[in-house]
Design a protein around this motif. Sequence first.
Motif, PDB file in Angstrom:
ATOM      1  N   ILE A 267      -2.621  -1.265  68.107  1.00  0.00           N
ATOM      2  CA  ILE A 267      -1.278  -0.743  68.369  1.00  0.00           C
ATOM      3  C   ILE A 267      -1.407   0.384  69.386  1.00  0.00           C
ATOM      4  CG2 ILE A 267       0.814   0.261  67.377  1.00  0.00           C
ATOM      5  CD1 ILE A 267      -0.053  -0.822  64.671  1.00  0.00           C
ATOM      6  N   SER A 268      -0.632   0.324  70.449  1.00  0.00           N
ATOM      7  CA  SER A 268      -0.680   1.372  71.463  1.00  0.00           C
ATOM      8  C   SER A 268      -0.001   2.633  70.951  1.00  0.00           C
ATOM      9  CB  SER A 268       0.020   0.904  72.743  1.00  0.00           C
ATOM     10  OG  SER A 268       1.412   0.723  72.498  1.00  0.00           O
ATOM     11  N   GLN A 269      -0.248   3.745  71.624  1.00  0.00           N
ATOM     12  CA  GLN A 269       0.403   4.997  71.223  1.00  0.00           C
ATOM     13  C   GLN A 269       1.918   4.906  71.383  1.00  0.00           C
ATOM     14  OE1 GLN A 269      -3.342   7.842  72.550  1.00  0.00           O
ATOM     15  NE2 GLN A 269      -1.291   8.537  72.958  1.00  0.00           N
ATOM     16  N   ALA A 270       2.375   4.207  72.424  1.00  0.00           N
ATOM     17  CA  ALA A 270       3.818   4.024  72.595  1.00  0.00           C
ATOM     18  C   ALA A 270       4.387   3.206  71.441  1.00  0.00           C
ATOM     19  CB  ALA A 270       4.102   3.335  73.930  1.00  0.00           C
ATOM     20  N   GLY A 271       3.626   2.200  70.996  1.00  0.00           N
ATOM     21  CA  GLY A 271       4.066   1.400  69.853  1.00  0.00           C
ATOM     22  C   GLY A 271       4.130   2.211  68.575  1.00  0.00           C
ATOM     23  N   ILE A 272       3.144   3.100  68.372  1.00  0.00           N
ATOM     24  CA  ILE A 272       3.146   3.974  67.194  1.00  0.00           C
ATOM     25  C   ILE A 272       4.372   4.886  67.216  1.00  0.00           C
ATOM     26  CG2 ILE A 272       1.928   5.877  66.058  1.00  0.00           C
ATOM     27  CD1 ILE A 272      -0.686   4.572  66.995  1.00  0.00           C
ATOM     28  N   ALA A 273       4.700   5.416  68.392  1.00  0.00           N
ATOM     29  CA  ALA A 273       5.871   6.290  68.518  1.00  0.00           C
ATOM     30  C   ALA A 273       7.148   5.535  68.153  1.00  0.00           C
ATOM     31  CB  ALA A 273       5.960   6.844  69.943  1.00  0.00           C
ATOM     32  N   ARG A 274       7.253   4.282  68.567  1.00  0.00           N
ATOM     33  CA  ARG A 274       8.450   3.495  68.254  1.00  0.00           C
ATOM     34  C   ARG A 274       8.542   3.196  66.756  1.00  0.00           C
ATOM     35  NH1 ARG A 274       6.918   0.947  73.175  1.00  0.00           N
ATOM     36  NH2 ARG A 274       5.838  -0.713  72.036  1.00  0.00           N
ATOM     37  N   VAL A 275       7.421   2.848  66.139  1.00  0.00           N
ATOM     38  CA  VAL A 275       7.425   2.510  64.714  1.00  0.00           C
ATOM     39  C   VAL A 275       7.790   3.729  63.863  1.00  0.00           C
ATOM     40  CG1 VAL A 275       5.973   1.814  62.772  1.00  0.00           C
ATOM     41  CG2 VAL A 275       5.793   0.603  64.953  1.00  0.00           C
ATOM     42  N   LEU A 276       7.198   4.882  64.182  1.00  0.00           N
ATOM     43  CA  LEU A 276       7.431   6.085  63.383  1.00  0.00           C
ATOM     44  C   LEU A 276       8.677   6.847  63.822  1.00  0.00           C
ATOM     45  CD1 LEU A 276       3.805   7.492  62.992  1.00  0.00           C
ATOM     46  CD2 LEU A 276       5.107   6.076  61.417  1.00  0.00           C
ATOM     47  N   GLN A 277       9.281   6.420  64.934  1.00  0.00           N
ATOM     48  CA  GLN A 277      10.482   7.063  65.471  1.00  0.00           C
ATOM     49  C   GLN A 277      10.223   8.541  65.770  1.00  0.00           C
ATOM     50  OE1 GLN A 277      13.442   5.941  62.421  1.00  0.00           O
ATOM     51  NE2 GLN A 277      14.182   4.360  63.837  1.00  0.00           N
ATOM     52  N   VAL A 278       9.111   8.777  66.457  1.00  0.00           N
ATOM     53  CA  VAL A 278       8.772  10.103  66.951  1.00  0.00           C
ATOM     54  C   VAL A 278       8.525   9.982  68.449  1.00  0.00           C
ATOM     55  CG1 VAL A 278       7.787  10.851  64.742  1.00  0.00           C
ATOM     56  CG2 VAL A 278       6.301   9.799  66.469  1.00  0.00           C
ATOM     57  N   SER A 279       8.398  11.100  69.120  1.00  0.00           N
ATOM     58  CA  SER A 279       8.186  11.052  70.563  1.00  0.00           C
ATOM     59  C   SER A 279       6.737  10.685  70.875  1.00  0.00           C
ATOM     60  CB  SER A 279       8.514  12.413  71.189  1.00  0.00           C
ATOM     61  OG  SER A 279       7.535  13.381  70.821  1.00  0.00           O
ATOM     62  N   GLU A 280       6.533  10.151  72.065  1.00  0.00           N
ATOM     63  CA  GLU A 280       5.171   9.837  72.500  1.00  0.00           C
ATOM     64  C   GLU A 280       4.352  11.111  72.642  1.00  0.00           C
ATOM     65  OE1 GLU A 280       4.702   7.064  75.718  1.00  0.00           O
ATOM     66  OE2 GLU A 280       6.535   5.989  75.191  1.00  0.00           O
ATOM     67  N   ASP A 281       5.000  12.221  73.005  1.00  0.00           N
ATOM     68  CA  ASP A 281       4.286  13.497  73.089  1.00  0.00           C
ATOM     69  C   ASP A 281       3.745  13.906  71.722  1.00  0.00           C
ATOM     70  OD1 ASP A 281       4.673  13.761  75.775  1.00  0.00           O
ATOM     71  OD2 ASP A 281       6.399  15.099  75.618  1.00  0.00           O
ATOM     72  N   THR A 282       4.510  13.647  70.666  1.00  0.00           N
ATOM     73  CA  THR A 282       4.059  13.977  69.312  1.00  0.00           C
ATOM     74  C   THR A 282       2.816  13.172  68.955  1.00  0.00           C
ATOM     75  OG1 THR A 282       6.288  14.536  68.561  1.00  0.00           O
ATOM     76  CG2 THR A 282       4.692  13.928  66.867  1.00  0.00           C
ATOM     77  N   VAL A 283       2.847  11.879  69.274  1.00  0.00           N
ATOM     78  CA  VAL A 283       1.683  11.030  69.012  1.00  0.00           C
ATOM     79  C   VAL A 283       0.486  11.509  69.828  1.00  0.00           C
ATOM     80  CG1 VAL A 283       0.752   8.690  69.133  1.00  0.00           C
ATOM     81  CG2 VAL A 283       3.131   9.050  68.457  1.00  0.00           C
ATOM     82  N   GLN A 284       0.717  11.856  71.092  1.00  0.00           N
ATOM     83  CA  GLN A 284      -0.372  12.301  71.962  1.00  0.00           C
ATOM     84  C   GLN A 284      -0.992  13.595  71.452  1.00  0.00           C
ATOM     85  OE1 GLN A 284      -1.584  10.573  75.023  1.00  0.00           O
ATOM     86  NE2 GLN A 284      -3.188  11.840  74.131  1.00  0.00           N
ATOM     87  N   ARG A 285      -0.159  14.526  70.994  1.00  0.00           N
ATOM     88  CA  ARG A 285      -0.698  15.781  70.453  1.00  0.00           C
ATOM     89  C   ARG A 285      -1.557  15.516  69.219  1.00  0.00           C
ATOM     90  NH1 ARG A 285       4.454  17.849  71.890  1.00  0.00           N
ATOM     91  NH2 ARG A 285       5.227  17.415  69.781  1.00  0.00           N
ATOM     92  N   TYR A 286      -1.109  14.583  68.376  1.00  0.00           N
ATOM     93  CA  TYR A 286      -1.884  14.254  67.181  1.00  0.00           C
ATOM     94  C   TYR A 286      -3.210  13.598  67.561  1.00  0.00           C
ATOM     95  CZ  TYR A 286      -3.143  12.406  62.619  1.00  0.00           C
ATOM     96  OH  TYR A 286      -3.810  12.113  61.454  1.00  0.00           O
ATOM     97  N   VAL A 287      -3.173  12.694  68.520  1.00  0.00           N
ATOM     98  CA  VAL A 287      -4.396  12.032  68.989  1.00  0.00           C
ATOM     99  C   VAL A 287      -5.372  13.053  69.548  1.00  0.00           C
ATOM    100  CG1 VAL A 287      -5.326  10.458  70.746  1.00  0.00           C
ATOM    101  CG2 VAL A 287      -3.335   9.786  69.386  1.00  0.00           C
ATOM    102  N   ASN A 288      -4.866  14.002  70.329  1.00  0.00           N
ATOM    103  CA  ASN A 288      -5.725  15.038  70.905  1.00  0.00           C
ATOM    104  C   ASN A 288      -6.391  15.872  69.819  1.00  0.00           C
ATOM    105  OD1 ASN A 288      -4.945  14.155  73.426  1.00  0.00           O
ATOM    106  ND2 ASN A 288      -3.515  15.824  73.796  1.00  0.00           N
ATOM    107  N   SER A 289      -5.620  16.222  68.786  1.00  0.00           N
ATOM    108  CA  SER A 289      -6.184  17.036  67.694  1.00  0.00           C
ATOM    109  C   SER A 289      -7.246  16.263  66.927  1.00  0.00           C
ATOM    110  CB  SER A 289      -5.075  17.491  66.741  1.00  0.00           C
ATOM    111  OG  SER A 289      -4.513  16.395  66.036  1.00  0.00           O
ATOM    112  N   GLN A 290      -7.014  14.954  66.731  1.00  0.00           N
ATOM    113  CA  GLN A 290      -7.987  14.130  66.029  1.00  0.00           C
ATOM    114  C   GLN A 290      -9.239  13.905  66.869  1.00  0.00           C
ATOM    115  OE1 GLN A 290      -7.569  12.815  62.649  1.00  0.00           O
ATOM    116  NE2 GLN A 290      -6.232  14.577  62.927  1.00  0.00           N
ATOM    117  N   ALA A 291      -9.063  13.792  68.177  1.00  0.00           N
ATOM    118  CA  ALA A 291     -10.211  13.587  69.066  1.00  0.00           C
ATOM    119  C   ALA A 291     -11.166  14.766  69.004  1.00  0.00           C
ATOM    120  CB  ALA A 291      -9.723  13.369  70.498  1.00  0.00           C
ATOM    121  N   ALA A 292     -10.615  15.962  68.898  1.00  0.00           N
ATOM    122  CA  ALA A 292     -11.458  17.161  68.841  1.00  0.00           C
ATOM    123  C   ALA A 292     -12.219  17.251  67.527  1.00  0.00           C
ATOM    124  CB  ALA A 292     -10.593  18.406  69.036  1.00  0.00           C
TER     125      ALA A 292
END
Length: 240
Positions: free
Chosen positions: A63-88
């Motif tokens: 599932i792409s990050q854009a797809g995750i944003a659509r499913v959870l009904q949050v912004s793509e920026d929110t998903v990206q911030r979460y991904v960045n925090s998890q990557a660290a």
Amino acid sequence: MTVEIVHCPNCSSKEVSRNGKTRHGKQNFKCRDCGRQFVLNPEWKPITEEQKELMSRMLLERISQAGIARVLQVSEDTVQRYVNSQAAAVKKQVDVTPKEKKRLNVQMDELWSFVDSKGNQQWVWLALDAQTREIVGVHIGDRSAVSQAALWDSIPPVYRQCAVIYTDHWSAYDSVLPSKRHQSVDKDSGLTSYIERFNCTIRQRVSRLVRKSLGFSKKLENHIAAIWRFVHHYNANLQL
């Protein structure tokens, strides 16, 4: 006429004053006691722990990050911030079951990928225990002997001491692996079939690695973290 009393959402103080408008035209307020700025009935809300858990699970699927944003009904920026925090935070070292010092069989292979553009190739080097099917080594880099050496260093010491390693005929393996315990084999020999099968698995499960996909990585750190996240998930589920 009833005047609405505004309370600060941070400290509940009534000492609140108007503080201009936001860029969206909403009335902005500021608390005189704690300095918190806020608007009434904000459209943006922090993601819940349940959403974070769902996001983590969806990141392990195709599932792409854009797809995750659509499913959870949050912004793509929110998903990206979460991904960045998890990557660290992701651990970049394998967790495998303890092994005795005896003959072990390891299969190695390299998987092509890219970050941002196909000109920025990032090869995923993998080592797999043929008995337990665990991934015992990972490195992401170029396709040189330097990256092969980094893969060799990433596997637990017991494998470096005892394992017989099966690879394809790529020259980087010959320059790094112990010659007495390294065997270059053809694909039809079946001696690298498990690692080749895992390559198919990770391509299907990690959207960044799917061929001809729009879900590619734009940051190397996130690319590396996504691969490590899946490896940890894969090894943990083998041990259940």
